[in-house]
Design an enzyme around this catalytic site. Structure first.
Site, PDB file in Angstrom:
ATOM      1  N   ASP A  42     -25.980 -22.773 -37.895  1.00 19.86           N
ATOM      2  CA  ASP A  42     -26.176 -22.242 -39.230  1.00 19.86           C
ATOM      3  C   ASP A  42     -27.231 -23.145 -39.891  1.00 19.86           C
ATOM      4  OD1 ASP A  42     -25.786 -20.833 -41.613  1.00 19.86           O
ATOM      5  OD2 ASP A  42     -24.183 -22.171 -42.256  1.00 19.86           O
ATOM      6  N   ASP A  44     -27.569 -23.757 -43.892  1.00 16.82           N
ATOM      7  CA  ASP A  44     -27.063 -24.480 -45.062  1.00 16.82           C
ATOM      8  C   ASP A  44     -25.840 -25.308 -44.712  1.00 16.82           C
ATOM      9  OD1 ASP A  44     -28.891 -23.393 -47.109  1.00 16.82           O
ATOM     10  OD2 ASP A  44     -27.940 -21.487 -46.579  1.00 16.82           O
ATOM     11  N   LYS A 191     -17.814 -14.502 -60.235  1.00 14.99           N
ATOM     12  CA  LYS A 191     -18.240 -14.217 -58.862  1.00 14.99           C
ATOM     13  C   LYS A 191     -19.631 -13.577 -58.847  1.00 14.99           C
ATOM     14  CE  LYS A 191     -16.867 -11.431 -54.845  1.00 14.99           C
ATOM     15  NZ  LYS A 191     -15.867 -10.455 -54.326  1.00 14.99           N
ATOM     16  N   ILE A 194     -22.347 -16.203 -59.853  1.00 14.58           N
ATOM     17  CA  ILE A 194     -22.632 -17.098 -58.721  1.00 14.58           C
ATOM     18  C   ILE A 194     -23.447 -16.364 -57.667  1.00 14.58           C
ATOM     19  CG2 ILE A 194     -21.583 -18.326 -56.781  1.00 14.58           C
ATOM     20  CD1 ILE A 194     -21.263 -19.947 -59.261  1.00 14.58           C
ATOM     21  N   HIS A 198     -27.711 -16.877 -55.967  1.00 16.74           N
ATOM     22  CA  HIS A 198     -28.184 -16.830 -54.581  1.00 16.74           C
ATOM     23  C   HIS A 198     -29.054 -15.601 -54.324  1.00 16.74           C
ATOM     24  CE1 HIS A 198     -25.569 -20.138 -53.108  1.00 16.74           C
ATOM     25  NE2 HIS A 198     -24.749 -19.710 -54.056  1.00 16.74           N
TER      26      HIS A 198
END
Length: 503
Positions: A42, A44, A191, A194, A198
């Protein structure tokens, strides 16, 4: 092998325990690197580690989105990110607006339930849940989400720390100002805020603009990739992050030629759907981020791919299947669960919190505290069978002391929620999932630098409850440097001392 200490009128062993190296790789399941031909990563918090500034950035942007786009009160701006408030792996009751830690057996750890920024009294928790057990039908679903009647959400990735803190701060504001609100709406709004940080690229642009501030330990990740390449290992990258963001970060960590190290690079993979969705074929991405419409017949080194699915396309185009593949990620569910359960890959969990917790566990304070707690537990277990009043009085005092010590074992890690891996004595729900879905786990991929590629990782053979511990039944107790009493004799001695104290 053992030292000794006195505590009040009782004595106990201090085992001579060697300190644990924070760079150790720990095994849940036996795995030999001899068998691994392909290493996957992955991005991050696996190849790219971020400084504490990133969580502050996410918190501040999401807080401001709530105010400007969801019309939340301006007073929320008084809240700043609290770096040491939450820990990963907590559960959030969406309907009750409660953040809490749950153990491997679905029991709430009393003393770790928070409404806003304040603890909820144990008796209130017990009244709300008719005990401290959380039934399976309201626990989070397989991927930790609150869906289809599941009212609990589990926060499993490191990016969730600012989300938990923001939820708690907004709850705190509403309660302090006696504002009536619907907890479900609050959860969904936070939610979404946030997510926007991204999905809309706000965080990505901020990190790219000041990469020195946000990315750290890049040289360690580079050293691991270089070592793997020098030993002829194939490597691939599967990340949910977009190409521009990954390219900027990897160029900083490795150099502009970073793609030469990887046989396959897949961005915006949409894990965990990547490992299950049968519908989406591969698409190639240009260096400018444009999607090509060409049919993909093979995966070529140096190209970038996205919008793909594992199940039909990935093994067919790579020939990479099963236990010769080892994939590393920080998210127990999105990165590791399906690979273990459905595809037979070997898995490695990256748990940055390990370093801090191991350093605490290596302290003399922690060793003394846990040793005495274990000694008390053993003494209670042995003495409780004696029905006489003196024995029962001794046991009662020990139980009181044991209960009084439990919060200390929590607070030494985190004052609100304790250790990521344990409740007072049981493994946490997080630990249970980690043990199930990760063959090995470590603080960072740099831990691989301390091992060669012939190394076999063995899990400890921890005795089951019905198995012998291979220890003598009556252990010796010590005063100073002289062994004087056996386990049965110490019971008598403590009873005599207790009677003397009472008179």
């Amino acid at each position: 092998m053992f030292g000794a200490a006195l505590r009040g009128n009782s004595c106990y062993l201090i085992p001579d325990i060697a300190s644990t190296d924070p760079d150790t790789i720990f095994a849940n399941n036996e795995i030999s690197l001899r068998d691994i031909e392909i290493y996957g990563f992955d991005y991050d918090y696996t190849l790219a580690f971020y400084s504490k500034h990133l969580h502050t950035l996410i918190f501040n942007i999401a807080r401001d989105i709530l105010i400007t786009q969801h019309r939340y009160p301006e007073g929320l701006r008084e809240y700043e990110y609290i770096a040491d408030f939450a820990v990963r792996g907590l559960h959030y009751d969406v309907q009750k607006a409660l953040l809490m830690k749950i153990d491997a057996f679905h029991y709430i750890q009393l003393g770790t339930v928070y409404r806003g920024l304040n603890p909820v009294p144990d008796q209130e928790v017990i009244a709300m849940y008719e005990g401290s057990h959380v039934p399976l039908d309201i626990m989070s679903d397989f991927y930790g989400k609150s869906s289809q009647g599941h009212t609990m959400k589990q926060f499993m990735d490191i990016f969730s720390l600012p989300e938990m803190t923001l939820l708690s701060c907004v709850n705190d504001f509403f309660m302090r100002h006696n504002i009536d609100y619907e907890p479900v709406h609050l959860y969904k709004d936070v939610k979404e805020a946030i997510r926007d940080v991204h999905v809309k690229g706000i965080m990505y642009r901020a990190v790219e603009a000041d990469i020195d501030k946000y990315i750290c330990y890049g040289e360690e990740s580079h050293a691991v990739l270089k070592k793997l390449s020098e030993h002829g290992k194939k490597m691939f990258l599967i990340t949910n992050s977009p190409f521009d963001f990954v390219n900027r970060g990897m160029s900083y960590i490795v150099g502009k030629d970073w793609r030469d190290l990887f046989d396959i690079v897949i961005v915006q993979a949409d894990k965990p759907s990547f490992f299950n969705d049968r519908r989406k074929p591969f698409r190639q991405v240009t260096d400018k981020g444009a999607l090509l419409w060409d049919r993909i017949h093979k995966l070529e080194k140096g190209n970038i791919y996205k919008q793909v699915t594992y199940l039909h396309h990935f093994p067919a185009l790579t020939g990479w299947r099963g236990s010769k593949v080892l994939y590393f990620g920080d998210h127990i569910y999105s990165d590791l669960a399906d690979l273990t359960l459905k595809h037979g890959w070997r898995t490695g969990a990256i748990i940055p919190e390990l370093r801090k917790e191991i350093k605490i566990m290596n302290t003399e304070q922690y060793v003394h505290m846990t040793t005495w707690l274990q000694a008390l537990t053993g003494l209670i277990e042995q003495m409780q069978v004696h029905p006489d009043p003196v024995s029962q009085a001794v046991v009662h005092e020990w139980i009181k002391e044991r209960e009084a010590m439990k919060p200390q074992t929590k607070d030494i890690f985190n004052a609100q929620f304790g250790s990521l891996f344990r409740t007072y004595h049981n493994p946490t729900y997080f630990s249970r999932r980690l043990a199930r879905f990760a063959d090995i786990y470590m603080a960072s991929i740099s831990c691989l630098l301390d091992y060669d590629f012939k190394h076999t990782f063995f899990p400890r053979r921890s005795p089951l409850q019905h198995e012998s511990t291979f220890w003598p039944q009556h252990r010796a107790f010590f005063f100073g440097d002289r062994c004087t009493l056996s386990g049965s004799e110490i019971q008598h001695w403590l009873k005599v001392r207790f009677v003397a104290d009472q008179t």
